[in-house]
Write a protein that holds these residues in place. Structure first.
Motif, PDB file in Angstrom:
ATOM      1  N   GLU A 279       0.846  -1.195   0.000  1.00  0.00           N
ATOM      2  CA  GLU A 279       0.000   0.000   0.000  1.00  0.00           C
ATOM      3  C   GLU A 279       0.884   1.248   0.000  1.00  0.00           C
ATOM      4  O   GLU A 279       0.596   2.229  -0.694  1.00  0.00           O
ATOM      5  CB  GLU A 279      -0.950  -0.006   1.201  1.00  0.00           C
ATOM      6  N   ALA A 280       1.992   1.182   0.760  1.00  0.00           N
ATOM      7  CA  ALA A 280       2.921   2.316   0.809  1.00  0.00           C
ATOM      8  C   ALA A 280       3.529   2.559  -0.585  1.00  0.00           C
ATOM      9  O   ALA A 280       3.727   3.691  -1.001  1.00  0.00           O
ATOM     10  CB  ALA A 280       4.017   2.059   1.837  1.00  0.00           C
ATOM     11  N   ARG A 281       3.789   1.468  -1.317  1.00  0.00           N
ATOM     12  CA  ARG A 281       4.399   1.632  -2.655  1.00  0.00           C
ATOM     13  C   ARG A 281       3.393   1.975  -3.731  1.00  0.00           C
ATOM     14  O   ARG A 281       3.647   2.816  -4.580  1.00  0.00           O
ATOM     15  CB  ARG A 281       5.052   0.317  -3.100  1.00  0.00           C
ATOM     16  N   ASN A 282       2.268   1.255  -3.758  1.00  0.00           N
ATOM     17  CA  ASN A 282       1.342   1.373  -4.901  1.00  0.00           C
ATOM     18  C   ASN A 282      -0.081   1.773  -4.520  1.00  0.00           C
ATOM     19  O   ASN A 282      -1.000   1.596  -5.317  1.00  0.00           O
ATOM     20  CB  ASN A 282       1.275   0.036  -5.658  1.00  0.00           C
ATOM     21  N   GLY A 283      -0.284   2.270  -3.303  1.00  0.00           N
ATOM     22  CA  GLY A 283      -1.615   2.730  -2.894  1.00  0.00           C
ATOM     23  C   GLY A 283      -2.650   1.604  -2.866  1.00  0.00           C
ATOM     24  O   GLY A 283      -2.310   0.451  -2.589  1.00  0.00           O
ATOM     25  N   ARG A 284      -3.880   1.951  -3.225  1.00  0.00           N
ATOM     26  CA  ARG A 284      -4.976   0.968  -3.124  1.00  0.00           C
ATOM     27  C   ARG A 284      -4.741  -0.241  -4.029  1.00  0.00           C
ATOM     28  O   ARG A 284      -5.120  -1.359  -3.692  1.00  0.00           O
ATOM     29  CB  ARG A 284      -6.306   1.644  -3.485  1.00  0.00           C
ATOM     30  N   ALA A 285      -4.127  -0.010  -5.201  1.00  0.00           N
ATOM     31  CA  ALA A 285      -3.865  -1.127  -6.118  1.00  0.00           C
ATOM     32  C   ALA A 285      -2.902  -2.133  -5.471  1.00  0.00           C
ATOM     33  O   ALA A 285      -3.049  -3.346  -5.642  1.00  0.00           O
ATOM     34  CB  ALA A 285      -3.295  -0.628  -7.430  1.00  0.00           C
ATOM     35  N   GLY A 286      -1.935  -1.626  -4.730  1.00  0.00           N
ATOM     36  CA  GLY A 286      -0.976  -2.504  -4.057  1.00  0.00           C
ATOM     37  C   GLY A 286      -1.672  -3.346  -2.995  1.00  0.00           C
ATOM     38  O   GLY A 286      -1.460  -4.560  -2.889  1.00  0.00           O
ATOM     39  N   LYS A 287      -2.534  -2.674  -2.230  1.00  0.00           N
ATOM     40  CA  LYS A 287      -3.280  -3.386  -1.188  1.00  0.00           C
ATOM     41  C   LYS A 287      -4.193  -4.443  -1.820  1.00  0.00           C
ATOM     42  O   LYS A 287      -4.249  -5.595  -1.374  1.00  0.00           O
ATOM     43  CB  LYS A 287      -4.115  -2.368  -0.388  1.00  0.00           C
ATOM     44  N   ALA A 288      -4.898  -4.060  -2.893  1.00  0.00           N
ATOM     45  CA  ALA A 288      -5.812  -4.995  -3.555  1.00  0.00           C
ATOM     46  C   ALA A 288      -5.063  -6.220  -4.074  1.00  0.00           C
ATOM     47  O   ALA A 288      -5.557  -7.350  -4.001  1.00  0.00           O
ATOM     48  CB  ALA A 288      -6.526  -4.297  -4.718  1.00  0.00           C
ATOM     49  N   ARG A 289      -3.858  -6.014  -4.599  1.00  0.00           N
ATOM     50  CA  ARG A 289      -3.092  -7.143  -5.150  1.00  0.00           C
ATOM     51  C   ARG A 289      -2.770  -8.155  -4.055  1.00  0.00           C
ATOM     52  O   ARG A 289      -2.819  -9.364  -4.268  1.00  0.00           O
ATOM     53  CB  ARG A 289      -1.816  -6.623  -5.833  1.00  0.00           C
ATOM     54  N   VAL A 290      -2.433  -7.674  -2.859  1.00  0.00           N
ATOM     55  CA  VAL A 290      -2.107  -8.607  -1.771  1.00  0.00           C
ATOM     56  C   VAL A 290      -3.355  -9.392  -1.341  1.00  0.00           C
ATOM     57  O   VAL A 290      -3.292 -10.599  -1.100  1.00  0.00           O
ATOM     58  CB  VAL A 290      -1.479  -7.855  -0.560  1.00  0.00           C
TER      59      VAL A 290
END
Ligand code: MG
Length: 382
Positions: A344-355
């Protein structure tokens, strides 16, 4: 047996992302296959399904038995064509590692959940599993497989995603081909699933032999078996039919591919890759028959109301799990929470969604139901 000049070989391998010394007594593709068989995602294939949900019955194919069937047909084809059997085994055993729980329905549901965050595609996810998600080795993330195995796993890819994959994505941008082993993997996958879906569909009583007789491939084999064994019990007759269809398709594939190889005369795997058409193919007639079987299954099995009832429930479960974990990542196990904060720190909501998508995609059918039950179902009152 000696490999053909157009087969992939250990000595011509483009190697691994993280350089490693060669194994003793095994070649690079045997090592890839062994790493795949020992990984956690491979074991979970046992409780993931394609069409039927895992608890529907113990006789249906799972992703694990499907992968074994694909590997076995793939080895046969590669042996006949003097292609690399160890490589096809590695590719086929890994090809479905990225599948979600609940088969096609799970993939569609997760893709819908991820639509604002780059989507979800099981084929790319298989690559993600072997490249990063399996954490087992001290010196590198993932399984650090060879280029050739990874190339074979990545059957298709959209242009935007391909551009981010470097050397591996290049062929999608330039209209080039995978190795012959990769091409074989693609078609034997389809041979395996069409035939086992026929078998499973008949077993479940969702399809009947009479209905299937509108498909030429089935009708020819059914007539032959009925004529030769008029008193055979239906269950055995069905098996006699599916083994004939698989055999006809494999023989056709081998013979057409041989003709294509003779016409193109590639002298190396790179010459195969540089062509603008795949060389591994059915004859035009078999291609048409194969297509009509596929269409039949789509209309009559995958869209059957009893299948739809299972998949509709599965989709709701995945949607609700996704929304819940996305809103409150603290409900996921610790290592996913950590990755979630980091991404999330690196890619925002998209990063969180991917995890969250990685966590859900890794679940088996029964684990997804059990998570849903734990998180949503209130206990029964005394
Ligand atoms: Mg498959």
């Amino acid at each position: 047996m000696a490999l053909a000049p157009y087969a992939c070989s250990d000595s011509l391998s483009r190697g691994r992302v993280y350089a490693e010394p060669s194994p003793q007594y095994r070649d690079a593709f045997m090592r890839d296959r062994d790493r795949i068989v020992h990984c956690g995602a491979f074991r979970r294939l046992e409780y993931k399904t394609q069409v039927f949900i895992n608890h529907e019955g113990d006789m249906y194919r799972t992703r694990l038995t499907h992968s074994l069937e694909v590997a076995q047909i793939g080895r046969t084809v590669c042996r006949i064509l003097a292609l690399n059997e160890d490589l096809i085994e590695a590719i086929t055993l890994a090809h479905d590692l990225g599948h979600t729980p609940f088969g096609h329905a799970g993939q569609d549901a997760l893709n819908a959940c991820m639509q604002d965050y780059g989507g979800f595609e099981h084929n790319l996810q298989s690559l993600r599993v072997v490249d990063t998600l399996e954490e087992r080795y001290a010196d590198f993330p993932g399984l650090n497989l060879t280029f050739e195995t990874r190339e074979g796993i990545l059957k298709h890819c959209n242009l935007e995603k391909a551009a981010a994959l470097g050397e591996l994505g290049e062929r999608f941008l330039t209209g080039r081909q995978a190795s012959l082993e990769g091409q074989v993997a693609n078609l034997v996958d389809a041979i395996a699933y069409n035939n086992h879906d026929v078998d499973d569909g008949l077993r479940a009583g969702l399809l009947t032999p009479t209905q299937l007789s509108e498909v030429e491939l089935f009708a020819d084999a059914w007539e032959e078996v009925r004529h030769r064994y008029p008193d055979l019990a239906e269950r055995r007759a069905i098996h006699e039919v599916t083994r004939r269809i698989i055999n006809r398709q494999v023989v056709d594939l081998v013979e057409q591919t041989r003709r294509n190889l003779i016409a193109a005369m590639p002298s190396s795997p790179d010459e195969v890759r540089a062509l603008n058409q795949p060389l591994v193919a059915f004859s035009a007639e078999m291609q048409a028959q194969h297509h009509s079987l596929k269409q039949f299954l789509r209309t009559n099995l995958y869209r059957h109301y009893r299948v739809h009832r299972m998949t509709s429930k599965a989709k709701r479960v995945l949607h609700e799990l996704f929304d819940l974990f996305f809103e409150d990542p603290q409900l996921m196990p610790n290592q996913y929470q950590e990755r979630c904060r980091d991404q999330e720190a690196r890619n925002g909501r998209a990063g969180k969604a991917r995890v969250v998508a990685d966590y859900i995609a890794g679940m088996t059918d029964r684990y997804a139901f059990s998570e849903y039950h734990k998180l949503f179902t209130p206990p029964a009152m005394p």
